[in-house]
Design an enzyme around this catalytic site. Structure first.
Site, PDB file in Angstrom:
ATOM      1  N   SER A 142      -8.100   2.867   3.580  1.00  0.00           N
ATOM      2  CA  SER A 142      -7.560   1.516   3.666  1.00  0.00           C
ATOM      3  C   SER A 142      -6.480   1.384   4.756  1.00  0.00           C
ATOM      4  CB  SER A 142      -7.490   0.361   2.368  1.00  0.00           C
ATOM      5  OG  SER A 142      -6.651  -1.342   3.593  1.00  0.00           O
ATOM      6  N   TYR A 155      -4.927  -2.842  -6.197  1.00  0.00           N
ATOM      7  CA  TYR A 155      -5.130  -1.943  -4.753  1.00  0.00           C
ATOM      8  C   TYR A 155      -4.335  -1.211  -3.988  1.00  0.00           C
ATOM      9  CZ  TYR A 155      -8.631  -2.458  -0.364  1.00  0.00           C
ATOM     10  OH  TYR A 155      -9.662  -1.696   0.368  1.00  0.00           O
TER      11      TYR A 155
END
Ligand code: NAD
Length: 260
Positions: A142, A155
């Site tokens: 990401s 995350y």
């Protein structure tokens, strides 16, 4: 057809980014394994591919479960004769200030993203080495593999961790022709993102529109979401690349939100 007869396992491919990668891989001639938590959801994606003229099978695989991962890879080898590509994509998001986060939530995030990446990598590397024809391992990182946002501490931690794993796999896999890379998308409209828009609006005390414009897309060059097709095309490029020149890298696909 850039991936003719390549065998590709895509985790988390009953939905979102993984599903589009699986569909695009099938269009490029790959035999695709749809690996997801629920067999019926995985089978539905496999059926879509088969109906469009592609080759696919579904396996029930919780990427945190060692036995299910090893069985899913063994079933793939039995059905399709080997593994050429792993897309380690399964993932979740949890929106919470760090000080309110439970240890169970922290552990769950790291288990899905990191234990899952490790277990699927180990099983696929073993199959790739046994097959003797190399392979490509691609992690779904990401923009949060490179920078941080508030409310996403586990995350961000997990996505940074994937960069380290990809580099280690690139080093250890090279002698067997195994390459390893990370794709780092910006925000993509999938169920994972649709769920967090109202959650972020509530936690930050702003409207959902402000979350999209002023949180998610603020730093892009054009205020646009990245699409599942943008990510799928990058996954085709990385898997089809012909030499070890492109290994241990991360490729950011984010409308300029993050520039490496
Ligand atoms: P999504 O919610 O649409 O799909 C995620 C899929 O993963 C679902 O099918 C789900 O069932 C599956 N899954 C969840 N836990 C699993 C487990 N333990 N074992 C097997 N499968 C499991 O989400 P998405 O947006 O397509 O996200 C896919 C990946 O892309 C994730 O790793 C996510 O972090 C990453 N990503 C997404 C975005 C985005 O903006 N959507 C941006 C960057 C990275």
């Amino acid at each position: 057809m850039l991936l003719k007869d390549k065998v590709a396992i895509v985790t988390g491919s009953a939905s979102g980014i993984g599903k589009e990668i699986a569909m695009e891989y099938a269009r490029q001639g790959a035999k695709v394994v749809i690996a997801d938590l629920a067999l019926d959801a995985a089978q539905a994606t496999a059926n879509e591919i088969i109906a469009a003229g592609g080759v696919a099978m579904a396996v029930a695989m919780n990427v945190m479960d060692e036995e299910q991962v090893d069985k899913g890879v063994a079933d793939t080898v039995a059905a399709f004769g080997g593994v050429d590509v792993l897309i380690s994509n399964a993932g979740i998001q949890i929106i919470s200030p760090l000080i309110d986060l439970g240890l169970d939530q922290w552990k769950k995030m790291l288990a899905i993203h990191l234990d899952g990446a490790f277990l699927t990598t180990r099983a696929c590397m073993r199959a790739m080495i046994a097959g003797g024809r190399g392979g490509s391992i691609i992690y779904m990182g990401s923009v949060h593999s490179h920078l941080a946002s508030p409310l996403k501490s586990p995350y961000v931690t997990a996505k940074h961790g994937l960069l380290g794993l990809a580099k280690a796999v690139a080093k250890e896999g090279a002698k067997d022709g195994i390459r390893s890379n990370v794709i780092c998308p910006g925000f993509v409209r999938t169920p994972l993102v649709d769920k967090q828009i109202p959650e972020q609006a509530k936690t930050l005390g702003i409207s959902e529109n402000d979350v999209i414009k002023n949180v998610m897309l603020r730093d892009t060059v054009d205020g646009e979401f990245t699409t599942v097709q943008d990510v799928a095309q990058t996954a085709v490029f990385l898997a089809a690349f012909g030499t070890n020149a492109l290994t241990g890298q991360s490729v950011t696909v984010s409308h300029g939100w993050h520039m490496q």
